[in-house]
Design a protein around this motif. Structure first.
Motif, PDB file in Angstrom:
ATOM      1  N   GLU A  37       0.794  -1.225   0.000  1.00 50.06           N
ATOM      2  CA  GLU A  37       0.000   0.000   0.000  1.00 50.06           C
ATOM      3  C   GLU A  37       0.832   1.285   0.000  1.00 50.06           C
ATOM      4  OE1 GLU A  37      -3.646   1.911   2.561  1.00 50.06           O
ATOM      5  OE2 GLU A  37      -3.202  -0.220   2.755  1.00 50.06           O
ATOM      6  N   GLN A  38       1.933   1.314   0.752  1.00 50.53           N
ATOM      7  CA  GLN A  38       2.708   2.557   0.841  1.00 50.53           C
ATOM      8  C   GLN A  38       3.422   2.910  -0.465  1.00 50.53           C
ATOM      9  OE1 GLN A  38       3.335  -0.201   2.565  1.00 50.53           O
ATOM     10  NE2 GLN A  38       5.512  -0.609   2.791  1.00 50.53           N
ATOM     11  N   ARG A  39       3.477   1.976  -1.409  1.00 49.20           N
ATOM     12  CA  ARG A  39       4.141   2.247  -2.687  1.00 49.20           C
ATOM     13  C   ARG A  39       3.149   2.484  -3.820  1.00 49.20           C
ATOM     14  NH1 ARG A  39       7.509  -2.157  -4.429  1.00 49.20           N
ATOM     15  NH2 ARG A  39       8.267  -0.680  -5.948  1.00 49.20           N
ATOM     16  N   ALA A  43      -1.124   6.939 -10.549  1.00 44.71           N
ATOM     17  CA  ALA A  43      -0.810   6.435 -11.889  1.00 44.71           C
ATOM     18  C   ALA A  43      -0.731   4.910 -11.897  1.00 44.71           C
ATOM     19  CB  ALA A  43       0.501   7.040 -12.393  1.00 44.71           C
ATOM     20  N   TYR A  44      -0.088   4.334 -10.891  1.00 44.65           N
ATOM     21  CA  TYR A  44       0.034   2.879 -10.802  1.00 44.65           C
ATOM     22  C   TYR A  44      -1.346   2.237 -10.706  1.00 44.65           C
ATOM     23  CZ  TYR A  44       1.251  -1.772  -9.096  1.00 44.65           C
ATOM     24  OH  TYR A  44       1.344  -3.130  -8.956  1.00 44.65           O
ATOM     25  N   GLU A  45      -2.188   2.767  -9.832  1.00 44.60           N
ATOM     26  CA  GLU A  45      -3.510   2.170  -9.646  1.00 44.60           C
ATOM     27  C   GLU A  45      -4.373   2.300 -10.897  1.00 44.60           C
ATOM     28  OE1 GLU A  45      -5.041   1.642  -5.571  1.00 44.60           O
ATOM     29  OE2 GLU A  45      -4.228   3.656  -5.306  1.00 44.60           O
ATOM     30  N   ALA A  46      -4.269   3.427 -11.589  1.00 46.62           N
ATOM     31  CA  ALA A  46      -5.016   3.588 -12.843  1.00 46.62           C
ATOM     32  C   ALA A  46      -4.520   2.586 -13.881  1.00 46.62           C
ATOM     33  CB  ALA A  46      -4.868   5.016 -13.364  1.00 46.62           C
ATOM     34  N   GLY A  47      -3.206   2.430 -13.970  1.00 43.38           N
ATOM     35  CA  GLY A  47      -2.626   1.462 -14.896  1.00 43.38           C
ATOM     36  C   GLY A  47      -3.028   0.048 -14.553  1.00 43.38           C
ATOM     37  N   TYR A  48      -3.028  -0.262 -13.271  1.00 39.79           N
ATOM     38  CA  TYR A  48      -3.392  -1.608 -12.826  1.00 39.79           C
ATOM     39  C   TYR A  48      -4.830  -1.930 -13.245  1.00 39.79           C
ATOM     40  CZ  TYR A  48      -3.417  -5.791  -9.897  1.00 39.79           C
ATOM     41  OH  TYR A  48      -3.469  -7.092  -9.449  1.00 39.79           O
ATOM     42  N   ALA A  49      -5.738  -0.992 -12.999  1.00 35.66           N
ATOM     43  CA  ALA A  49      -7.147  -1.202 -13.348  1.00 35.66           C
ATOM     44  C   ALA A  49      -7.306  -1.405 -14.856  1.00 35.66           C
ATOM     45  CB  ALA A  49      -7.990  -0.025 -12.861  1.00 35.66           C
ATOM     46  N   ASP A  50      -6.624  -0.579 -15.645  1.00 37.24           N
ATOM     47  CA  ASP A  50      -6.715  -0.719 -17.104  1.00 37.24           C
ATOM     48  C   ASP A  50      -6.075  -2.020 -17.572  1.00 37.24           C
ATOM     49  OD1 ASP A  50      -8.085   1.657 -17.396  1.00 37.24           O
ATOM     50  OD2 ASP A  50      -6.307   2.824 -17.920  1.00 37.24           O
TER      51      ASP A  50
END
Length: 65
Positions: A37-39, A43-50
């Motif tokens: 979670e701390q990392r 942008a990472y979360e948006a990329g992960y979802a896509d």
């Protein structure tokens, strides 16, 4: 590795998409667990979802200017 994955990552790199988004997209696409979670970044979360959705429609929103 399939051609769609390779082409998508190559395109994102060539267009200057944020590295965090690309890393997230790759992890989501490959169904890897998310970072701790701390990392996590937006942008990472948006990329992960896509990546989970095999979606390449949104990466232009993450091009570094």
């Amino acid at each position: 590795m399939n051609q769609f994955y390779y082409d998508a990552v190559t395109t994102m790199e060539q267009k200057g998409v944020d590295d965090e988004y690309i890393q997230g997209w790759q992890c989501g696409f490959l169904q890897n667990p998310k970072r701790e979670e701390q990392r996590l970044t937006e942008a990472y979360e948006a990329g992960y979802a896509d990546g989970e959705e095999k979606n390449t429609d949104n990466f232009a929103n993450w091009v570094n200017t």
